[in-house]
Design a protein around this motif. Structure first.
Motif, PDB file in Angstrom:
ATOM      1  N   ALA B  47       0.822  -1.200   0.000  1.00 44.44           N
ATOM      2  CA  ALA B  47       0.000   0.000   0.000  1.00 44.44           C
ATOM      3  C   ALA B  47       0.862   1.259   0.000  1.00 44.44           C
ATOM      4  O   ALA B  47       0.355   2.357   0.224  1.00 44.44           O
ATOM      5  CB  ALA B  47      -0.923  -0.003   1.213  1.00 44.44           C
ATOM      6  N   GLY B  48       2.162   1.090  -0.231  1.00 49.67           N
ATOM      7  CA  GLY B  48       3.054   2.237  -0.269  1.00 49.67           C
ATOM      8  C   GLY B  48       3.397   2.782   1.110  1.00 49.67           C
ATOM      9  O   GLY B  48       3.587   3.980   1.280  1.00 49.67           O
ATOM     10  N   ILE B  49       3.456   1.887   2.109  1.00 48.31           N
ATOM     11  CA  ILE B  49       3.771   2.311   3.468  1.00 48.31           C
ATOM     12  C   ILE B  49       5.105   1.695   3.872  1.00 48.31           C
ATOM     13  O   ILE B  49       5.315   0.498   3.706  1.00 48.31           O
ATOM     14  CB  ILE B  49       2.682   1.847   4.457  1.00 48.31           C
ATOM     15  CG1 ILE B  49       1.348   2.483   4.103  1.00 48.31           C
ATOM     16  CG2 ILE B  49       3.078   2.161   5.887  1.00 48.31           C
ATOM     17  CD1 ILE B  49       0.175   1.822   4.772  1.00 48.31           C
ATOM     18  N   LEU B 117       6.776   8.640   8.082  1.00 48.84           N
ATOM     19  CA  LEU B 117       6.337   7.447   8.798  1.00 48.84           C
ATOM     20  C   LEU B 117       7.520   6.508   9.017  1.00 48.84           C
ATOM     21  O   LEU B 117       7.701   5.949  10.102  1.00 48.84           O
ATOM     22  CB  LEU B 117       5.236   6.728   8.022  1.00 48.84           C
ATOM     23  CG  LEU B 117       4.652   5.542   8.791  1.00 48.84           C
ATOM     24  CD1 LEU B 117       3.740   6.038   9.898  1.00 48.84           C
ATOM     25  CD2 LEU B 117       3.900   4.607   7.881  1.00 48.84           C
ATOM     26  N   ALA B 118       8.354   6.354   7.976  1.00 47.13           N
ATOM     27  CA  ALA B 118       9.541   5.510   8.112  1.00 47.13           C
ATOM     28  C   ALA B 118      10.413   6.019   9.251  1.00 47.13           C
ATOM     29  O   ALA B 118      10.953   5.238  10.038  1.00 47.13           O
ATOM     30  CB  ALA B 118      10.330   5.511   6.800  1.00 47.13           C
ATOM     31  N   ILE B 119      10.533   7.345   9.351  1.00 46.46           N
ATOM     32  CA  ILE B 119      11.399   7.930  10.371  1.00 46.46           C
ATOM     33  C   ILE B 119      10.821   7.732  11.772  1.00 46.46           C
ATOM     34  O   ILE B 119      11.529   7.354  12.697  1.00 46.46           O
ATOM     35  CB  ILE B 119      11.608   9.428  10.066  1.00 46.46           C
ATOM     36  CG1 ILE B 119      12.432   9.571   8.795  1.00 46.46           C
ATOM     37  CG2 ILE B 119      12.274  10.128  11.235  1.00 46.46           C
ATOM     38  CD1 ILE B 119      12.356  10.942   8.178  1.00 46.46           C
ATOM     39  N   THR B 120       9.513   7.963  11.916  1.00 46.49           N
ATOM     40  CA  THR B 120       8.943   7.816  13.260  1.00 46.49           C
ATOM     41  C   THR B 120       8.938   6.352  13.674  1.00 46.49           C
ATOM     42  O   THR B 120       9.170   6.042  14.831  1.00 46.49           O
ATOM     43  CB  THR B 120       7.519   8.385  13.335  1.00 46.49           C
ATOM     44  OG1 THR B 120       6.740   7.837  12.277  1.00 46.49           O
ATOM     45  CG2 THR B 120       7.513   9.878  13.244  1.00 46.49           C
ATOM     46  N   THR B 121       8.678   5.424  12.722  1.00 45.28           N
ATOM     47  CA  THR B 121       8.586   4.028  13.143  1.00 45.28           C
ATOM     48  C   THR B 121       9.937   3.463  13.560  1.00 45.28           C
ATOM     49  O   THR B 121       9.981   2.568  14.398  1.00 45.28           O
ATOM     50  CB  THR B 121       8.000   3.133  12.034  1.00 45.28           C
ATOM     51  OG1 THR B 121       8.664   3.399  10.812  1.00 45.28           O
ATOM     52  CG2 THR B 121       6.513   3.373  11.873  1.00 45.28           C
ATOM     53  N   ILE B 122      11.050   3.983  12.987  1.00 46.34           N
ATOM     54  CA  ILE B 122      12.330   3.347  13.315  1.00 46.34           C
ATOM     55  C   ILE B 122      12.679   3.545  14.790  1.00 46.34           C
ATOM     56  O   ILE B 122      13.405   2.752  15.370  1.00 46.34           O
ATOM     57  CB  ILE B 122      13.480   3.811  12.407  1.00 46.34           C
ATOM     58  CG1 ILE B 122      14.624   2.801  12.499  1.00 46.34           C
ATOM     59  CG2 ILE B 122      13.945   5.218  12.757  1.00 46.34           C
ATOM     60  CD1 ILE B 122      15.586   2.824  11.375  1.00 46.34           C
ATOM     61  N   GLY B 123      12.133   4.588  15.414  1.00 43.66           N
ATOM     62  CA  GLY B 123      12.467   4.797  16.819  1.00 43.66           C
ATOM     63  C   GLY B 123      11.510   4.137  17.789  1.00 43.66           C
ATOM     64  O   GLY B 123      11.809   4.048  18.986  1.00 43.66           O
ATOM     65  N   VAL B 124      10.372   3.661  17.290  1.00 42.84           N
ATOM     66  CA  VAL B 124       9.322   3.241  18.211  1.00 42.84           C
ATOM     67  C   VAL B 124       9.722   2.030  19.049  1.00 42.84           C
ATOM     68  O   VAL B 124       9.463   1.983  20.251  1.00 42.84           O
ATOM     69  CB  VAL B 124       8.015   2.961  17.439  1.00 42.84           C
ATOM     70  CG1 VAL B 124       6.985   2.341  18.354  1.00 42.84           C
ATOM     71  CG2 VAL B 124       7.472   4.261  16.893  1.00 42.84           C
ATOM     72  N   ALA B 125      10.381   1.058  18.432  1.00 37.74           N
ATOM     73  CA  ALA B 125      10.770  -0.132  19.185  1.00 37.74           C
ATOM     74  C   ALA B 125      11.695   0.254  20.340  1.00 37.74           C
ATOM     75  O   ALA B 125      11.533  -0.250  21.462  1.00 37.74           O
ATOM     76  CB  ALA B 125      11.446  -1.142  18.261  1.00 37.74           C
ATOM     77  N   ALA B 126      12.626   1.161  20.066  1.00 33.93           N
ATOM     78  CA  ALA B 126      13.560   1.585  21.121  1.00 33.93           C
ATOM     79  C   ALA B 126      12.820   2.308  22.238  1.00 33.93           C
ATOM     80  O   ALA B 126      13.132   2.133  23.425  1.00 33.93           O
ATOM     81  CB  ALA B 126      14.641   2.485  20.529  1.00 33.93           C
TER      82      ALA B 126
END
Lengths: 296, 355
Positions: B47-49, B117-126
């Motif tokens: 879906a282009g996410i 979205l790519a930028i915000t998601t990369i930090g979420v796990a941490a």
């Protein structure tokens, strides 16, 4: 304390924002190129480097001396070389195939994984320091104490900000960079060698990564993921300042750094890493182009 | 002697039939969870996410089921929940938790900034790991939540009394993979999936046709989040304990991305193949660890990491369509709306003129 972390984030964010704004690459390996710079300096200032005759005395009250200067120069050379190599071997080929932000992002993710693995293969997963021992803080005025190193870091940040500003807005090359960012096809048609401009932008980004890495190493412990954990703060600073705006990135870096430290007065330290995330989200909702970004 | 294979204990367990079977059962069970993650990621990607926070969803699902299915905290433990509910209920909550996390993270999509979205998601796990690690009374901090019930343990005894539980776990895991595969394939082929492809290929046209493209994107993101949460829930009851350190970016996110890129992004069958191939590489290498020279044997984890990173770059450069390509549409998966169109014109499946 927030000022110091903020300065380091600011310098890195200048690199991130230029690479993002001018090349359209959200570089998810930027933190890891910083780490590469840190470890190059570590190698020079540590025992291995001393055997090669690098180590020197300290500069006055600072915790480092000529060894660090040599290390920093070597780090800049190697990191700039690394990112130029990556542009030629990876990003340029992907761009010619019509790849956009998504492909660049995934490629840089893979490159970041490789860099972290390589650093661990060579140095292991431990914590290291540039200079052993404790350096005393000096008292500037009543109750305000700061380490000489930290004054140096803040001063260096201002100097770097000024240098980047002059390069972008007072030189022909800076003009070409901004033109390429606006419209690569038009820039190419106007006789600008866009490939050369791209290499120059990568070199500038690599320079920022190396400098931020060296600064981070002076301030904190050196680990294989020291740079990677700064990735979200770096992007947050770039987004807050406005993608493509170095001045905005410096301001954004200071806001993110200080925000993280100040937040711990009210919330559990466990939530500290969430501050950059909250900043990005707030910027997106309130002002998506950032403080100094152009309207897209 | 370079080709001298040491006849060690590990090798012995592998060459025996039982040893090989045991290893394969455990391997396929574990890979099943990652296959679900990869299928979910593929649904979002199609879906282009760009989701770089798979580990966060995986972790959220695992913790959600732990909170609902564990017994109340004992001495020296402190966590919320502990209601001792059935595992099936825990799975449901894991899926819901994954969906809620996706909803919370979908703000950048409202602003049409998919790159952010790519930028915000990369930090979420941490961030989640940091919170789980340091906040008192939430999820027992770094010690994690231990002693989760194995899935359907009671029922397993009734259906197959005396049989090895591992086989039962494998069958359940494979059934879930089959279900998720069916679900995402059906969703992709449905009118809903067609709109998603339209949104990805040309958002303006889709919007001009009266589609609320933002809503479609968020739906795809949430569907992926639900499935990733479910995968975390399944995984938690297989390993029976969850701790923050167990959900690193390496295994939780990058590993899954490698499966997607190697297998063939956009193609669900390719993703399953990618999960199996990359999974076999990752979990298979330690089997031979003892026959490696010392300098390499002690660094197997880093070498594996180096190779999954290299696989991503190598496949992007030389085989962007992955092992199994998806019918001549792949170049579109790797381009973005705002970029210049691909240099090669996309192949049109329908002939332009018929005599």
């Amino acid at each position: 304390m927030g000022w110091i972390v903020g300065s380091i984030i600011a310098v890195g964010a200048v690199g991130v924002t230029l690479v993002y704004g001018i090349l359209g690459v959200g570089d998810f390996s930027f933190g890891d190129t910083m780490t590469v710079g840190m470890f190059v300096v570590l190698f020079v200032v540590s025992a291995e480097g001393a055997n090669l005759g690098f180590a020197g005395g300290d500069f006055g009250p600072l915790s480092f001396g000529w060894g660090l200067v040599v290390g920093a120069l070597l780090a800049i050379t190697l990191v700039v070389g690394l990112v130029l190599l990556l542009e030629v071997l990876v990003y340029r080929r992907l761009r010619r195939r019509g790849g956009g932000f998504f492909v660049f992002a995934i490629a840089s993710l893979g490159i970041g994984i490789m860099l972290r693995a390589l650093i661990q293969l060579i140095w292991g997963p431990g914590n290291f320091r540039f200079a052993p021992g404790i350096h005393k803080a000096i008292e500037i005025t009543e109750g305000v104490r700061i380490k000489p190193d930290q004054i140096f870091l803040i001063g260096l940040t201002l100097l770097i900000g000024l240098g980047v500003y002059l390069l972008l807005y007072r030189t022909r090359f800076g003009k070409a960079m901004r033109a390429t960012a606006d419209n690569p096809d038009l820039a190419e048609a106007s006789g600008i060698h866009t490939d050369r401009v791209r290499l120059g932008t990568w070199a500038l980004g690599g320079l920022m990564a190396a400098l931020a890495g060296v600064m981070l190493g002076i301030q904190t412990e050196v680990r294989f993921d020291s740079g990677f954990v700064l990735l979200l703060p770096l992007f947050a600073a770039a987004i807050l300042g406005g993608i493509g705006s170095p001045g905005g990135a410096i301001l954004g870096g200071l806001v993110v750094g200080i925000g993280q430290e100040v937040s711990t007065r009210w919330i559990d330290t466990g939530f500290k890493p969430a501050i950059p995330f909250i900043i990005v989200t707030a910027v997106l909702l309130l002002r998506p182009r950032g403080l100094f970004g152009r309207d897209t | 002697m370079p080709f001298d294979i040491p006849f060690n204990e590990l090798f012995l367990t592998l060459v025996t039939f039982d040893g090989a079977v045991n290893w394969t059962v455990g391997f396929l069970t574990t890979v099943s969870f990652f296959a679900i993650l990869a299928l979910a990621l593929n649904t979002q990607w199609a879906a282009g996410i760009l989701n770089f926070g798979v580990a966060a969803f995986f972790m959220t699902g695992a913790y959600a089921t732990a909170i609902f299915t564990l017994d109340p905290p004992q001495l020296l433990e402190s966590y919320v929940g502990g209601w001792g509910l059935p595992v099936i209920f825990g799975w449901l909550m894991a899926a819901i938790a994954g969906g809620i996390l996706a909803l919370l993270l979908s703000i950048p999509m409202l602003r049409l900034r998919d790159d952010f979205l790519a930028i915000t998601t990369i930090g979420v796990a941490a961030i989640l790991r940091s919170i789980a690690n340091s906040v008192d009374g939430l999820v027992n901090r770094a010690r994690g939540l231990n002693g989760l019930p194995r899935f359907l343990e009671g029922i397993a005894d009734e259906i197959t009394p005396g049989e090895d539980y591992r086989w039962f776990a494998l069958v359940v895991a494979l059934l879930f993979v089959a279900f998720v595969f069916w679900l995402v394939s059906r969703a992709g082929a449905s009118p809903w999936g067609r709109v998603l492809r339209a949104v990805r290929d040309n958002e303006d046209t889709a919007r001009a046709s009266g589609k609320n493209t933002v809503a479609f994107r968020i739906q795809a993101f949430v569907l992926g989040g639900v499935l990733m949460g479910l995968a975390g829930g399944l995984y938690a009851h297989e390993i029976k304990s969850v701790a923050p350190s167990g959900f690193s970016n390496v295994i939780g996110t990058f590993f899954v991305w490698t499966m997607l890129i190697v297998g063939g992004s956009g193609n669900h069958k390719g993703v399953l193949l990618g999960a199996l191939a990359v999974g076999f590489f990752w979990f298979g290498i330690p089997l031979f660890q003892e026959s490696f020279p010392d300098w390499l044997g002690s660094r197997v984890f880093q070498v594996r990491q180096l190779i999954i990173g290299a696989l991503i770059v190598i496949f992007l450069l030389w085989r962007p369509e992955g092992l199994l390509a998806e019918q001549a549409r792949v170049s579109r998966y790797v381009s973005r709306r705002r970029d210049p169109p691909p240099t090669t014109p996309p192949k049109d499946p329908t002939p332009t003129a018929t005599p």
